[in-house]
Write a protein that holds these residues in place. Structure first.
Motif, PDB file in Angstrom:
ATOM      1  N   GLY A  26      44.061  52.200  44.518  1.00 12.33           N
ATOM      2  CA  GLY A  26      44.338  51.077  45.677  1.00 12.33           C
ATOM      3  C   GLY A  26      45.213  49.951  45.044  1.00 12.33           C
ATOM      4  N   LEU A  27      45.025  49.645  43.724  1.00  8.77           N
ATOM      5  CA  LEU A  27      45.828  48.645  42.886  1.00  8.77           C
ATOM      6  C   LEU A  27      47.043  49.014  42.719  1.00  8.77           C
ATOM      7  CD1 LEU A  27      43.117  47.364  40.563  1.00  8.77           C
ATOM      8  CD2 LEU A  27      44.077  46.081  42.222  1.00  8.77           C
ATOM      9  N   ASP A  28      47.636  50.415  42.870  1.00 13.38           N
ATOM     10  CA  ASP A  28      49.016  50.579  42.604  1.00 13.38           C
ATOM     11  C   ASP A  28      49.761  50.274  44.006  1.00 13.38           C
ATOM     12  OD1 ASP A  28      48.696  51.686  40.174  1.00 13.38           O
ATOM     13  OD2 ASP A  28      48.034  53.958  40.953  1.00 13.38           O
ATOM     14  N   HIS A  29      49.214  49.934  45.118  1.00 16.98           N
ATOM     15  CA  HIS A  29      49.732  49.706  46.101  1.00 16.98           C
ATOM     16  C   HIS A  29      49.563  48.116  46.604  1.00 16.98           C
ATOM     17  CE1 HIS A  29      51.747  50.851  49.953  1.00 16.98           C
ATOM     18  NE2 HIS A  29      50.989  49.949  50.557  1.00 16.98           N
ATOM     19  N   PHE A  30      48.270  47.741  46.535  1.00 15.72           N
ATOM     20  CA  PHE A  30      47.906  46.344  47.124  1.00 15.72           C
ATOM     21  C   PHE A  30      48.031  45.463  45.815  1.00 15.72           C
ATOM     22  CE2 PHE A  30      45.708  49.230  50.136  1.00 15.72           C
ATOM     23  CZ  PHE A  30      46.399  48.717  51.515  1.00 15.72           C
ATOM     24  N   PRO A  31      48.284  44.192  46.196  1.00 16.67           N
ATOM     25  CA  PRO A  31      48.043  43.315  45.103  1.00 16.67           C
ATOM     26  C   PRO A  31      46.386  42.863  44.794  1.00 16.67           C
ATOM     27  CG  PRO A  31      48.809  42.077  47.111  1.00 16.67           C
ATOM     28  CD  PRO A  31      48.721  43.701  47.166  1.00 16.67           C
ATOM     29  N   PRO A  32      46.094  42.406  43.752  1.00 12.76           N
ATOM     30  CA  PRO A  32      44.760  42.614  43.353  1.00 12.76           C
ATOM     31  C   PRO A  32      43.714  41.648  44.096  1.00 12.76           C
ATOM     32  CG  PRO A  32      45.568  41.575  41.549  1.00 12.76           C
ATOM     33  CD  PRO A  32      46.809  42.106  42.467  1.00 12.76           C
ATOM     34  N   PHE A  33      44.186  40.440  44.474  1.00 11.20           N
ATOM     35  CA  PHE A  33      43.225  39.587  45.304  1.00 11.20           C
ATOM     36  C   PHE A  33      43.157  39.883  46.816  1.00 11.20           C
ATOM     37  CE2 PHE A  33      44.680  35.999  42.062  1.00 11.20           C
ATOM     38  CZ  PHE A  33      43.625  36.393  41.267  1.00 11.20           C
ATOM     39  N   PHE A  34      44.264  40.339  47.264  1.00  4.93           N
ATOM     40  CA  PHE A  34      44.466  41.117  48.618  1.00  4.93           C
ATOM     41  C   PHE A  34      43.385  41.942  48.710  1.00  4.93           C
ATOM     42  CE2 PHE A  34      46.235  43.287  52.157  1.00  4.93           C
ATOM     43  CZ  PHE A  34      46.233  42.312  53.259  1.00  4.93           C
ATOM     44  N   PHE A  35      43.457  43.018  47.899  1.00  2.00           N
ATOM     45  CA  PHE A  35      42.723  44.235  47.815  1.00  2.00           C
ATOM     46  C   PHE A  35      41.347  43.771  47.892  1.00  2.00           C
ATOM     47  CE2 PHE A  35      41.707  48.597  45.607  1.00  2.00           C
ATOM     48  CZ  PHE A  35      41.511  49.238  46.768  1.00  2.00           C
ATOM     49  N   ALA A  36      40.904  42.937  46.941  1.00  2.00           N
ATOM     50  CA  ALA A  36      39.693  42.759  46.937  1.00  2.00           C
ATOM     51  C   ALA A  36      39.013  42.124  48.318  1.00  2.00           C
ATOM     52  CB  ALA A  36      39.249  41.471  45.748  1.00  2.00           C
ATOM     53  N   ALA A  37      39.983  41.132  48.856  1.00  2.00           N
ATOM     54  CA  ALA A  37      39.723  40.550  50.174  1.00  2.00           C
ATOM     55  C   ALA A  37      39.384  41.717  51.313  1.00  2.00           C
ATOM     56  CB  ALA A  37      40.618  39.576  50.589  1.00  2.00           C
ATOM     57  N   LEU A  38      40.348  42.755  51.483  1.00  2.00           N
ATOM     58  CA  LEU A  38      40.291  43.787  52.132  1.00  2.00           C
ATOM     59  C   LEU A  38      39.090  44.703  51.857  1.00  2.00           C
ATOM     60  CD1 LEU A  38      42.398  44.657  54.240  1.00  2.00           C
ATOM     61  CD2 LEU A  38      43.412  46.278  52.651  1.00  2.00           C
ATOM     62  N   ARG A  39      38.882  44.880  50.833  1.00  2.00           N
ATOM     63  CA  ARG A  39      37.482  45.531  50.272  1.00  2.00           C
ATOM     64  C   ARG A  39      36.404  45.007  50.964  1.00  2.00           C
ATOM     65  NH1 ARG A  39      33.088  45.986  48.488  1.00  2.00           N
ATOM     66  NH2 ARG A  39      32.434  46.914  46.323  1.00  2.00           N
ATOM     67  N   ALA A 189      42.471  33.518  50.986  1.00  2.00           N
ATOM     68  CA  ALA A 189      43.111  32.239  50.519  1.00  2.00           C
ATOM     69  C   ALA A 189      43.679  32.271  48.943  1.00  2.00           C
ATOM     70  CB  ALA A 189      42.227  31.187  50.390  1.00  2.00           C
ATOM     71  N   LEU A 190      43.107  32.920  48.113  1.00  2.00           N
ATOM     72  CA  LEU A 190      43.609  33.025  46.770  1.00  2.00           C
ATOM     73  C   LEU A 190      44.691  33.845  46.747  1.00  2.00           C
ATOM     74  CD1 LEU A 190      42.645  32.186  43.703  1.00  2.00           C
ATOM     75  CD2 LEU A 190      41.239  34.354  43.626  1.00  2.00           C
ATOM     76  N   SER A 191      44.571  34.854  47.465  1.00  2.00           N
ATOM     77  CA  SER A 191      45.780  36.009  47.363  1.00  2.00           C
ATOM     78  C   SER A 191      46.765  35.262  47.977  1.00  2.00           C
ATOM     79  CB  SER A 191      45.571  37.162  48.419  1.00  2.00           C
ATOM     80  OG  SER A 191      46.553  37.999  48.759  1.00  2.00           O
ATOM     81  N   MET A 192      46.765  34.496  48.965  1.00  2.00           N
ATOM     82  CA  MET A 192      47.982  33.839  49.590  1.00  2.00           C
ATOM     83  C   MET A 192      48.421  32.760  48.800  1.00  2.00           C
ATOM     84  SD  MET A 192      46.596  33.483  53.680  1.00  2.00           S
ATOM     85  CE  MET A 192      48.184  32.735  54.214  1.00  2.00           C
ATOM     86  N   ALA A 193      47.659  32.070  48.062  1.00  2.00           N
ATOM     87  CA  ALA A 193      48.051  30.840  47.068  1.00  2.00           C
ATOM     88  C   ALA A 193      48.849  31.491  45.813  1.00  2.00           C
ATOM     89  CB  ALA A 193      46.921  29.834  46.528  1.00  2.00           C
ATOM     90  N   VAL A 194      48.331  32.752  45.305  1.00  2.00           N
ATOM     91  CA  VAL A 194      48.823  33.232  44.094  1.00  2.00           C
ATOM     92  C   VAL A 194      49.851  34.531  44.130  1.00  2.00           C
ATOM     93  CG1 VAL A 194      48.055  34.381  41.757  1.00  2.00           C
ATOM     94  CG2 VAL A 194      46.683  32.635  42.921  1.00  2.00           C
ATOM     95  N   GLU A 195      49.637  35.129  45.059  1.00  2.00           N
ATOM     96  CA  GLU A 195      50.269  36.531  45.358  1.00  2.00           C
ATOM     97  C   GLU A 195      51.423  36.139  46.379  1.00  2.00           C
ATOM     98  OE1 GLU A 195      46.732  39.338  44.088  1.00  2.00           O
ATOM     99  OE2 GLU A 195      47.156  38.921  46.270  1.00  2.00           O
ATOM    100  N   PRO A 197      51.976  34.214  50.621  1.00  2.00           N
ATOM    101  CA  PRO A 197      51.674  34.416  51.839  1.00  2.00           C
ATOM    102  C   PRO A 197      51.348  35.595  52.496  1.00  2.00           C
ATOM    103  CG  PRO A 197      52.645  32.289  51.786  1.00  2.00           C
ATOM    104  CD  PRO A 197      52.878  33.273  50.414  1.00  2.00           C
ATOM    105  N   GLY A 198      52.713  36.347  52.424  1.00  2.00           N
ATOM    106  CA  GLY A 198      52.546  37.540  53.197  1.00  2.00           C
ATOM    107  C   GLY A 198      52.708  38.530  52.323  1.00  2.00           C
ATOM    108  N   THR A 199      52.576  38.628  51.090  1.00  2.00           N
ATOM    109  CA  THR A 199      52.724  39.850  50.000  1.00  2.00           C
ATOM    110  C   THR A 199      51.672  40.746  50.509  1.00  2.00           C
ATOM    111  OG1 THR A 199      53.423  38.457  48.238  1.00  2.00           O
ATOM    112  CG2 THR A 199      52.604  40.587  47.686  1.00  2.00           C
ATOM    113  N   GLY A 200      50.377  40.430  50.687  1.00  2.00           N
ATOM    114  CA  GLY A 200      49.463  41.654  50.908  1.00  2.00           C
ATOM    115  C   GLY A 200      49.412  42.086  52.268  1.00  2.00           C
ATOM    116  N   PHE A 201      49.622  41.437  53.115  1.00  2.00           N
ATOM    117  CA  PHE A 201      50.015  41.897  54.690  1.00  2.00           C
ATOM    118  C   PHE A 201      51.004  42.873  54.803  1.00  2.00           C
ATOM    119  CE2 PHE A 201      47.572  37.861  55.315  1.00  2.00           C
ATOM    120  CZ  PHE A 201      46.599  38.546  56.081  1.00  2.00           C
ATOM    121  N   ARG A 202      52.397  42.662  53.917  1.00  2.00           N
ATOM    122  CA  ARG A 202      53.360  43.497  54.005  1.00  2.00           C
ATOM    123  C   ARG A 202      52.906  44.830  53.185  1.00  2.00           C
ATOM    124  NH1 ARG A 202      56.409  38.777  52.689  1.00  2.00           N
ATOM    125  NH2 ARG A 202      56.241  39.140  50.588  1.00  2.00           N
TER     126      ARG A 202
END
Length: 306
Positions: A26-39, A189-195, A197-202
């Motif tokens: 999963g981390l090979d595709h998703f940024p870590p904070f967004f992947f954790a939120a998605l999980r 929120a952590l994902s949007m601030a660090v990674e 706003p749209g990185t994880g959703f893309r």
């Protein structure tokens, strides 16, 4: 423990050990904070609709969700994204066991027996061996981040323990499922601030629309359904039937599966020093966690609140 329940316990060990492979994919595709939120979001949505909230104090639910959900996975996923080997991550995360014992003594004033103190010392020695090996071959930061994840898990354990102490008779599985509701928005929120706003959703959109994103979606489904719902459900069932000291040591077999699976699938061959350190850590964690601590004779209202 019956043969059937032993098999169920080993099933949980395999599910949780292979979970680290799913995290790596999963981390090979998703940024870590967004992947954790998605999980957690995958579980949280149906939980909010179908599962009644357990009758426990909200502060313990929040502590459980913050420690186990936010801190553990934010640090663990970041560690694995920055170079922590999959198998070694499954091992170092077992630091949560001795961390839990220490926090129980410090925050809940539980008295440690000599064998527990010795077990903690042995576990620390094993971690020193692993750290020294990593310094000789790679950077130390991923190990420290994984240890921070183990500490977060330990705080979550304290929250779960206090929820049970304050509200006996509640459904532990419901508590585990409702814990998944807590981390979603903070991690997002952590994902949007660090990674960004749209990185994880893309990344999510690409996973849904592109064929090479299917492994990441399969990994997400494995983590949410098999590792969390099925694994935690079976674990809760076993913990309800047997003393914690009988069931808990099985979790120390998770790194065995994690290291072996990472070796076979990702060709992550652990060093001899890391394996020796791992054996020392598991032995120390076993000694520290299979002996029940003795509570101090103080009224509950005098316990340190966390």
């Amino acid at each position: 423990m019956t043969s059937r329940d032993c098999l169920l316990g080993l099933t949980v060990v395999v599910l949780w050990g292979l979970n680290f492979l799913a995290i790596r994919i999963g981390l090979d595709h998703f940024p870590p904070f967004f992947f954790a939120a998605l999980r957690f979001a995958v579980i949280a949505v149906p939980v909010l609709v179908f599962i009644p909230r357990p009758a426990v104090r909200i502060r313990w639910l929040l502590l459980y969700g913050t420690g186990f959900g936010i801190l553990q996975f934010a640090f663990l996923f970041t560690a694995m994204r920055t170079g922590m080997p999959t198998g070694l991550a499954s091992l170092v995360l077992q630091s949560s066991a001795p961390f839990t014992v220490v926090l129980g003594a410090v925050l809940l004033r539980e008295r440690l027996r000599p064998v527990q103190v010795a077990g903690l010392a042995v576990a620390v020695l094993g971690m020193v061996v692993i750290v020294a090996d990593r310094l000789a071959h790679a950077t130390l930061l991923p190990v420290l981040l994984t240890l921070a994840g183990g500490l977060g898990w330990a705080f979550g354990n304290i929250g779960a323990r206090q929820a049970g102490a304050d509200s006996p008779g509640f459904d532990p599985l419901h508590l585990t499922l409702w814990m998944s509701v807590v981390p979603v928005l903070p991690l997002l929120a952590l994902s949007m601030a660090v990674e960004g706003p749209g990185t994880g959703f893309r990344a999510l959109g690409a996973a849904v629309s592109e064929t090479d994103g299917l492994p990441a979606l399969a990994a997400l489904a494995y983590i949410a359904v098999l590792a969390t719902v099925c694994g935690s459900g079976l674990w809760t069932y076993l913990m309800s039937r047997y003393p914690a000291g009988t069931v808990a040591p099985l979790s120390l077999l998770v790194p065995v599966v994690g290291i072996a699976a990472a070796w076979v699938v990702f060709d992550e061959e652990p060093s001899v020093a890391a394996l020796i350190g791992g054996v020392i850590v598991i032995a120390g964690a076993f000694a520290a966690t299979t002996t029940r601590p003795t509570p101090a004779p103080v009224p509950e209202r005098h316990l340190v609140q966390v």
